[in-house]
Design a protein around this motif. Structure first.
Motif, PDB file in Angstrom:
ATOM      1  N   GLN A  68      -3.533  11.929  -0.824  1.00 28.88           N
ATOM      2  CA  GLN A  68      -4.020  11.970   0.551  1.00 28.88           C
ATOM      3  C   GLN A  68      -2.846  11.697   1.469  1.00 28.88           C
ATOM      4  O   GLN A  68      -2.022  10.827   1.178  1.00 28.88           O
ATOM      5  CB  GLN A  68      -5.059  10.883   0.807  1.00 28.88           C
ATOM      6  CG  GLN A  68      -6.263  10.884  -0.052  1.00 28.88           C
ATOM      7  CD  GLN A  68      -7.147   9.682   0.295  1.00 28.88           C
ATOM      8  OE1 GLN A  68      -7.117   9.158   1.393  1.00 28.88           O
ATOM      9  NE2 GLN A  68      -7.918   9.226  -0.655  1.00 28.88           N
ATOM     10  N   PRO A  85      -6.425   2.201   3.837  1.00 26.56           N
ATOM     11  CA  PRO A  85      -7.370   1.108   3.563  1.00 26.56           C
ATOM     12  C   PRO A  85      -6.637  -0.128   3.033  1.00 26.56           C
ATOM     13  O   PRO A  85      -5.772  -0.019   2.174  1.00 26.56           O
ATOM     14  CB  PRO A  85      -8.314   1.692   2.513  1.00 26.56           C
ATOM     15  CG  PRO A  85      -7.585   2.849   1.909  1.00 26.56           C
ATOM     16  CD  PRO A  85      -6.567   3.325   2.909  1.00 26.56           C
ATOM     17  N   ALA A  94       0.816  -1.216   0.000  1.00 26.59           N
ATOM     18  CA  ALA A  94       0.000   0.000   0.000  1.00 26.59           C
ATOM     19  C   ALA A  94       0.853   1.272   0.000  1.00 26.59           C
ATOM     20  O   ALA A  94       0.535   2.225  -0.702  1.00 26.59           O
ATOM     21  CB  ALA A  94      -0.934   0.005   1.211  1.00 26.59           C
ATOM     22  N   GLY A 149      -5.529   8.548  -3.599  1.00 30.04           N
ATOM     23  CA  GLY A 149      -6.837   8.033  -3.208  1.00 30.04           C
ATOM     24  C   GLY A 149      -7.537   7.399  -4.392  1.00 30.04           C
ATOM     25  O   GLY A 149      -6.998   7.315  -5.501  1.00 30.04           O
ATOM     26  N   GLN A 150      -8.764   6.941  -4.192  1.00 28.35           N
ATOM     27  CA  GLN A 150      -9.524   6.296  -5.263  1.00 28.35           C
ATOM     28  C   GLN A 150      -9.792   7.239  -6.428  1.00 28.35           C
ATOM     29  O   GLN A 150      -9.947   6.809  -7.562  1.00 28.35           O
ATOM     30  CB  GLN A 150     -10.829   5.732  -4.715  1.00 28.35           C
ATOM     31  CG  GLN A 150     -10.605   4.561  -3.783  1.00 28.35           C
ATOM     32  CD  GLN A 150     -11.917   3.997  -3.274  1.00 28.35           C
ATOM     33  OE1 GLN A 150     -12.992   4.510  -3.547  1.00 28.35           O
ATOM     34  NE2 GLN A 150     -11.829   2.927  -2.512  1.00 28.35           N
ATOM     35  N   THR A 151      -9.821   8.530  -6.137  1.00 26.44           N
ATOM     36  CA  THR A 151     -10.054   9.520  -7.194  1.00 26.44           C
ATOM     37  C   THR A 151      -8.745   9.932  -7.867  1.00 26.44           C
ATOM     38  O   THR A 151      -8.755  10.735  -8.793  1.00 26.44           O
ATOM     39  CB  THR A 151     -10.726  10.782  -6.616  1.00 26.44           C
ATOM     40  OG1 THR A 151      -9.825  11.379  -5.667  1.00 26.44           O
ATOM     41  CG2 THR A 151     -12.044  10.448  -5.960  1.00 26.44           C
ATOM     42  N   GLY A 152      -7.611   9.391  -7.376  1.00 26.71           N
ATOM     43  CA  GLY A 152      -6.309   9.758  -7.917  1.00 26.71           C
ATOM     44  C   GLY A 152      -5.700  10.967  -7.218  1.00 26.71           C
ATOM     45  O   GLY A 152      -4.568  11.335  -7.489  1.00 26.71           O
ATOM     46  N   ARG A 153      -6.461  11.591  -6.337  1.00 25.61           N
ATOM     47  CA  ARG A 153      -5.982  12.746  -5.592  1.00 25.61           C
ATOM     48  C   ARG A 153      -5.102  12.300  -4.435  1.00 25.61           C
ATOM     49  O   ARG A 153      -5.367  11.286  -3.803  1.00 25.61           O
ATOM     50  CB  ARG A 153      -7.190  13.506  -5.035  1.00 25.61           C
ATOM     51  CG  ARG A 153      -7.024  14.993  -5.085  1.00 25.61           C
ATOM     52  CD  ARG A 153      -8.311  15.700  -4.717  1.00 25.61           C
ATOM     53  NE  ARG A 153      -7.993  16.506  -3.552  1.00 25.61           N
ATOM     54  CZ  ARG A 153      -8.791  16.742  -2.549  1.00 25.61           C
ATOM     55  NH1 ARG A 153     -10.003  16.242  -2.545  1.00 25.61           N
ATOM     56  NH2 ARG A 153      -8.419  17.474  -1.551  1.00 25.61           N
TER      57      ARG A 153
END
Length: 169
Positions: free
Chosen positions: A149, A157, A123, A143-147
């Motif tokens: 974090q 996660p 990860a 993140g899942q949006t590609g942004r």
């Protein structure tokens, strides 16, 4: 002291609070312990001792029983500072993870029989990390949006098949 039952090791990150030990300059104490099996689920017999060498010093750790553990973790001071202790533990684990992803170490760490370790190494990959203004070590992950974090180790996660962190339900 942190006990790692799956690898039969313990870590004493506070050992250098004593001047004589700090002078040796070897960092946290890490020891391998042959864990015994008891019907009550304990890893070692209360009152048992573990002796380890640090420089010219011999350190003796005495195993406390469940009553001693309860009196420590349920003490009002421990309860009042539980969040800080948790944060410190997460930070220590974060720095350990950073060390384990280093060149020449990561491959061996990925072969360890610890699925949570392997999942965390995957990860974080080579993600940058830093301590924020509150002293939390955070990794910069997409993140899942590609942004980007910035997440603490306990916020990352992981797949549902990865064992949960201790204490396990």
């Amino acid at each position: 002291m942190l006990v790692l039952p799956d690898s039969e090791r313990f870590v004493d990150a506070t050992v250098e609070q004593f001047d004589e030990i700090r002078e040796v300059g070897a960092g946290p104490m890490i020891g391998k312990v042959a864990m015994s099996t008891h019907d009550d689920g304990s890893m070692m017999e209360p009152g048992g001792q573990v002796m380890l060498q640090r420089g010219d010093l011999v350190l003796t750790y005495t195993i406390a029983g469940p009553d001693a553990v309860a009196s420590i973790v349920e003490h009002p001071e421990a309860v009042a500072h539980a969040d800080g202790h948790h944060r410190t533990g997460v930070n220590v684990a974060s720095f350990a993870l950073v060390a384990l992803r280093g060149e020449g170490v990561r491959g061996r760490a990925m072969q360890a029989p610890h699925p949570r370790l392997r999942a965390l190494l995957r990860a974080v990959g080579d993600a940058p990390y830093e301590a924020d203004e509150a002293g939390n070590v955070r990794f910069c992950l997409a993140g899942q949006t590609g942004r980007e974090q910035w997440l603490r180790l306990d916020e990352i996660p992981l797949p549902p098949t990865v064992p949960t962190a201790w204490p396990r339900p």
